[in-house]
Design an enzyme around this catalytic site. Structure first.
Site, PDB file in Angstrom:
ATOM      1  N   PHE A   1       0.861  -1.194   0.000  1.00 34.65           N
ATOM      2  CA  PHE A   1       0.000   0.000   0.000  1.00 34.65           C
ATOM      3  C   PHE A   1       0.890   1.234   0.000  1.00 34.65           C
ATOM      4  O   PHE A   1       1.738   1.396   0.866  1.00 34.65           O
ATOM      5  CB  PHE A   1      -0.933   0.035   1.214  1.00 34.65           C
ATOM      6  CG  PHE A   1      -1.846   1.230   1.176  1.00 34.65           C
ATOM      7  CD1 PHE A   1      -2.980   1.236   0.372  1.00 34.65           C
ATOM      8  CD2 PHE A   1      -1.543   2.382   1.897  1.00 34.65           C
ATOM      9  CE1 PHE A   1      -3.797   2.359   0.296  1.00 34.65           C
ATOM     10  CE2 PHE A   1      -2.364   3.514   1.824  1.00 34.65           C
ATOM     11  CZ  PHE A   1      -3.487   3.501   1.026  1.00 34.65           C
TER      12      PHE A   1
ATOM     13  N   ASP B   1       9.257   2.580   1.609  1.00 31.98           N
ATOM     14  CA  ASP B   1       8.090   3.280   2.134  1.00 31.98           C
ATOM     15  C   ASP B   1       8.034   2.981   3.631  1.00 31.98           C
ATOM     16  O   ASP B   1       7.606   1.906   4.046  1.00 31.98           O
ATOM     17  CB  ASP B   1       6.828   2.793   1.408  1.00 31.98           C
ATOM     18  CG  ASP B   1       5.559   3.451   1.930  1.00 31.98           C
ATOM     19  OD1 ASP B   1       5.576   4.007   3.049  1.00 31.98           O
ATOM     20  OD2 ASP B   1       4.535   3.378   1.221  1.00 31.98           O
TER      21      ASP B   1
ATOM     22  N   LYS C   1       2.597   9.531   8.703  1.00 36.77           N
ATOM     23  CA  LYS C   1       1.935   9.023   9.915  1.00 36.77           C
ATOM     24  C   LYS C   1       2.555   9.509  11.241  1.00 36.77           C
ATOM     25  O   LYS C   1       2.195  10.559  11.738  1.00 36.77           O
ATOM     26  CB  LYS C   1       1.866   7.501   9.859  1.00 36.77           C
ATOM     27  CG  LYS C   1       0.966   7.014   8.698  1.00 36.77           C
ATOM     28  CD  LYS C   1       0.357   5.671   8.927  1.00 36.77           C
ATOM     29  CE  LYS C   1      -0.837   5.442   8.029  1.00 36.77           C
ATOM     30  NZ  LYS C   1      -0.549   4.993   6.672  1.00 36.77           N
TER      31      LYS C   1
HETATM   32  C1  LIG Z   1      -0.731   5.209   5.283  1.00 32.07           C
HETATM   33  C2  LIG Z   1       0.264   4.780   4.297  1.00 32.07           C
HETATM   34  C3  LIG Z   1       0.451   5.481   3.088  1.00 32.07           C
HETATM   35  C4  LIG Z   1      -0.412   6.645   2.684  1.00 32.07           C
HETATM   36  O1  LIG Z   1      -0.338   7.723   3.577  1.00 32.07           O
HETATM   37  P1  LIG Z   1      -1.463   8.867   3.538  1.00 32.07           P
HETATM   38  O2  LIG Z   1      -0.989   9.871   4.555  1.00 32.07           O
HETATM   39  O3  LIG Z   1      -2.761   8.227   3.891  1.00 32.07           O
HETATM   40  O4  LIG Z   1      -1.470   9.425   2.156  1.00 32.07           O
HETATM   41  C5  LIG Z   1       1.440   5.043   2.232  1.00 32.07           C
HETATM   42  N1  LIG Z   1       2.221   3.992   2.552  1.00 32.07           N
HETATM   43  C6  LIG Z   1       2.086   3.310   3.695  1.00 32.07           C
HETATM   44  C7  LIG Z   1       2.997   2.167   3.995  1.00 32.07           C
HETATM   45  C8  LIG Z   1       1.094   3.671   4.614  1.00 32.07           C
HETATM   46  O5  LIG Z   1       0.941   2.976   5.739  1.00 32.07           O
END
Ligand SMILES: *Cc1c(COP(=O)(O)O)cnc(C)c1O
Length: 392
Positions: A128, A213, A242
């Site tokens: 994701f 990421d 986050k």
């Molecule tokens: C939450 C998340 C995203 C997206 O972040 P947003 O602030 O919702 O755009 C991307 N990558 C990972 C691994 C995430 O947990």
């Protein structure tokens, strides 16, 4: 009737107040928070030091644009580079934007610094990476793509931990490999350390950038400030969001020195990039994490949580596996967990899912042992009641 788009499936709960590990709803019911707004409030709710920094900054200056120097932004970036393998930081306002910046700098590095025509990004199934057009295309889950065609070109997906499939996906167009070291939304699925080392070697050999990421795994969540520290490798580019602002909406794209010339003046930007207020939240969050040794505490608490969960849930046939690192923990169940989440809420414990069959636990990094015991107790009783109900 609500005036909002119905983009979010909401629980029938209205949270109105938070402090530390506790939340309260509009009926006065108290909850133990093991989801932290999806790994965001990693220092607990309304952490005193961050609150004071924000209140002070509210009195001074909110926004000026990046046409001026901004000492807070410099300081936040230095805190990040001093404590990571990165040499430069670009601030933004969400995880998706951070990954968007990572994709952009990877392409631009190849096209403008090295002068080749590489643009393809290889990512992994079940990953994701966000909801912008590029990041939902990078995401390895079809559900986020439905109805949004045509998608941008240049993204390829391979199964996690399959080095042969990854090698087969590499072409002379490959610019970068983008990886979550633990797929969090995808089910708390960890990349194999050997695989991660081989990915790094492959990148070095083929002149491919490694983008990690770390939006969910970063900022102490897995027991190190950044998850890559567990693996003995370093990324060329990584992304944060986050947990980096304690709830203030912020993101960051970080990269090593060779990438710096790829983002020249005017090549990328954002009105709200690293505003004085946003970067005050980041500075206070990082300083508090370092002072409180939040990553080390997450490592110790995570071991405690996982071992207590295994001991308490071991005999339940509806529990398949307890897994995770630090305080990013998954409980894989034998079937869908939506009803379990609701039952836990009724007992005053908030958790989140990671795919249909996995409960995800994301307490704050300063969680106390008694709070871990409380959560394990509620989980054990709800899961054994579910089992009893199913076998009756
Ligand atoms: C939450 C998340 C995203 C997206 O972040 P947003 O602030 O919702 O755009 C991307 N990558 C990972 C691994 C995430 O947990």
């Amino acid at each position: 009737m609500s005036s909002l788009f119905p983009t979010f499936a909401r629980y029938p709960i209205t949270i109105v107040k938070g402090k530390g590990s506790r939340l309260w709803d509009d009926q006065g019911k108290e909850y133990l928070d093991f989801m932290t707004g999806i790994a965001v409030t990693s220092l607990g709710h309304v952490p005193e030091r961050v609150k004071n920094a924000l209140v002070n900054q509210l009195d001074q200056l909110w926004h000026v644009s990046n046409l001026f120097y901004n000492p807070n932004q410099e300081k936040a970036a230095k805190l990040l580079t001093d404590n990571s393998c990165a040499d430069a930081v670009f601030f933004c306002n969400s995880g998706a934007e951070a990954n968007e910046a990572a994709i952009k700098i990877a392409r631009r590095y190849h096209q403008k610094v090295l002068g080749n025509e590489r643009y393809e990004i290889v990512t992994f199934t079940q990953s994701f990476h966000g909801r912008t057009l590029a990041t939902l295309t990078a995401t390895g889950q079809d559900k986020v793509k439905e109805g949004f065609l045509p998608l941008p070109v240049g993204f390829v997906h391979v199964p996690l931990n399959d080095i042969e499939a990854l090698k087969a996906a590499i072409t002379d167009k490959t610019a970068a490999i983008m990886l979550e070291l633990i797929q969090a939304e995808g089910g708390v699925l960890e990349a194999d350390p050997q695989f991660v080392r081989e990915v790094r070697e492959l990148c070095d050999r083929e002149g491919i950038l490694l983008i990690l990421d770390e939006i969910q795994t970063g900022m102490g969540r897995t027991g190190k400030l950044f998850a890559y520290e567990h693996y003995g490798i370093e990324p060329d580019i990584f992304t944060l969001a986050k947990g980096i602002g304690s709830g203030f909406p912020v993101g960051a794209m970080l990269a090593k020195a060779p990438l710096i010339p790829a983002f020249t003046a005017g090549s990328h930007g954002s009105t709200f990039s690293g505003t004085p207020i946003a970067t005050a939240a980041i500075i206070a969050t990082i300083e508090t994490m370092l002072i409180e040794q939040a990553p080390e505490r997450a490592a110790a608490s995570g071991e405690l949580l996982i071992s207590k969960l295994r001991a308490a849930l071991n005999d339940l046939p509806n529990v398949v596996e307890v897994r995770g690192r630090g305080l990013l923990v998954g409980i894989e169940c034998a079937g869908p967990v939506a009803d379990i989440v609701a039952a836990l809420q009724q007992r005053g414990l908030l958790v989140i899912t990671a795919g249909p069959n996995v409960l995800r636990l994301l307490p704050n990094l300063l969680i106390a042992e008694e709070e871990i015991d409380e959560a394990v107790g509620i989980l054990a009783s709800v899961l054994s009641e579910q089992l009893a109900a199913a076998t009756n």
